[in-house]
Write an enzyme that holds these catalytic residues in place. Structure first.
Site, PDB file in Angstrom:
ATOM      1  CG  HIS A 104      57.967  70.933  30.765  1.00  0.00           C
ATOM      2  ND1 HIS A 104      58.102  72.005  29.905  1.00  0.00           N
ATOM      3  CD2 HIS A 104      58.731  71.234  31.857  1.00  0.00           C
ATOM      4  CE1 HIS A 104      58.914  72.898  30.447  1.00  0.00           C
ATOM      5  NE2 HIS A 104      59.300  72.458  31.636  1.00  0.00           N
ATOM      6  CD  GLU A 105      59.394  69.314  35.029  1.00  0.00           C
ATOM      7  OE1 GLU A 105      60.641  69.319  35.065  1.00  0.00           O
ATOM      8  OE2 GLU A 105      58.716  70.358  35.077  1.00  0.00           O
ATOM      9  CG  HIS A 107      63.518  70.369  31.815  1.00  0.00           C
ATOM     10  ND1 HIS A 107      64.206  71.375  31.163  1.00  0.00           N
ATOM     11  CD2 HIS A 107      62.393  70.956  32.299  1.00  0.00           C
ATOM     12  CE1 HIS A 107      63.533  72.508  31.250  1.00  0.00           C
ATOM     13  NE2 HIS A 107      62.422  72.280  31.921  1.00  0.00           N
TER      14      HIS A 107
END
Length: 341
Positions: free
Chosen positions: A130-131, A134
């Site tokens: 998820h990071e 980003h």
């Protein structure tokens, strides 16, 4: 659609910033606002990543100090198609994580001790993915810009109030306009900042699930993080509330609502979206399996004879026209009209 929404929100933030400058000092105020925006964003471009890491006392690790985590980040970075970011550990028992950096080449991922202690390796991988999503989408830069604009708007309003109190009289809206700017501008800036954050979180959930390969891993991680985060105080995050939007789950206690002033979508909504994504993936995989079985069971062109009107059909099962393993020859001129004739 999320990219369009983000672009529109950033445009609104810029127009709001310029409008505040105009309300404070007319055209001259608008020019000053432009200069302040440029200066603050240049500073944020070069310094925001390291500044946020220092705020949260992040400790950089390598293959010697945290081999499993670093190898996980490397593998998932390859899946995401980006350079491997620097890896940091946050010394807090609250399970959480965030990413920072102005570009994929300058990215950094920070995960907490609580995250590694309380989640499975698959769930930690999903959070890291998820990071990385980003970072790949440059959300870290977008978040920095919106946070910088929001802070600069507050600074601009304070400057305008001081300027007027010192004898400045360029405000075309008078004292009413000044008071409106003081109250409404920072509020509107905060709302836009939060809207940008919520939009990018949904997109990072989707991309992160694709990077790690399983939406349910991330769904399970979000469920656990929210449950534990409510009972554990993250002191660095409490001191630096302006960075709360960077975490995968809001690190500030009592601020998990999916309302107007929330920096994150409701976790239940995010989990539902990931579960729906998993359902769609399974349905698509099932359809692909059925299609592959139909292709495998379909008649093959090489089974058909070269002579006009002759078709050699293997009898795979014993039946009224022959025994298993024999061939039946059919002579029919209409055979030549088929796809292989």
């Amino acid at each position: 659609m999320n990219l369009v929404k983000t672009t529109m929100l950033l445009t609104v933030m810029t127009m709001l910033f310029m409008g505040v400058g105009y309300m404070i000092g007319g055209q001259a105020g608008m020019f000053i606002a432009l200069v302040i925006a440029a200066g603050t964003n240049v500073f944020a471009w070069w310094n925001s990543g390291n500044m946020v890491l220092r705020m949260h006392n992040a400790l950089e690790v390598d293959e010697t100090t945290a081999p499993e985590l670093v190898q996980m980040v490397e593998q998932l970075s390859q899946n995401a198609g980006i350079p491997t970011p620097r890896t940091f550990i946050l010394e807090t028992d609250q399970p959480n994580a965030f990413a920072t950096g102005r570009s994929p080449e300058h990215g950094a991922v920070a995960v907490s001790r609580g995250l590694m202690d309380r989640l499975t390796s698959e769930e930690v991988a999903a959070v890291v993915a998820h990071e990385l999503a980003h970072i790949r989408s440059r959300d870290t830069l977008i978040m920095t810009i919106t946070a910088t604009f929001a802070g600069a708007i507050g600074m601009l309003v304070n400057f305008g109030f001081f300027f007027r109190g010192s004898g400045g009289n360029n405000n075309p809206f008078g004292m009413v306009g000044m008071l409106a700017a003081m109250v409404l501008a920072p509020l509107a800036a905060g709302i836009v900042q939060m809207a940008v954050s919520r939009t990018r979180e949904y997109e990072a959930d989707k991309d992160g699930a694709e990077i790690c390969g399983n939406p349910l891993w991330l769904a399970g991680a979000l469920r656990k993080i929210e449950a534990y985060a409510k009972g554990v105080v993250n002191m660095p995050a409490e001191r630096a509330k302006g960075t709360a939007h960077m975490f995968i789950i809001n690190p500030l206690n009592g601020m998990s609502m999916d309302g107007l002033f929330s920096t994150h979508p409701a976790t239940a909504n995010r989990i539902a979206a990931l579960e729906q994504m998993d359902h769609a993936w399974r349905a698509e995989h099932h359809a692909e399996q059925l299609a592959a079985e139909r292709v495998a069971n379909a008649p093959r062109p090489e089974l058909f004879g070269r002579d006009a009107g002759e078709m050699r059909v293997p009898d795979r099962h014993a039946g009224p026209w022959g025994e298993t393993g024999t061939e039946t020859i059919i002579n029919d001129a209409s055979v030549r009209k088929g796809p292989w004739g």
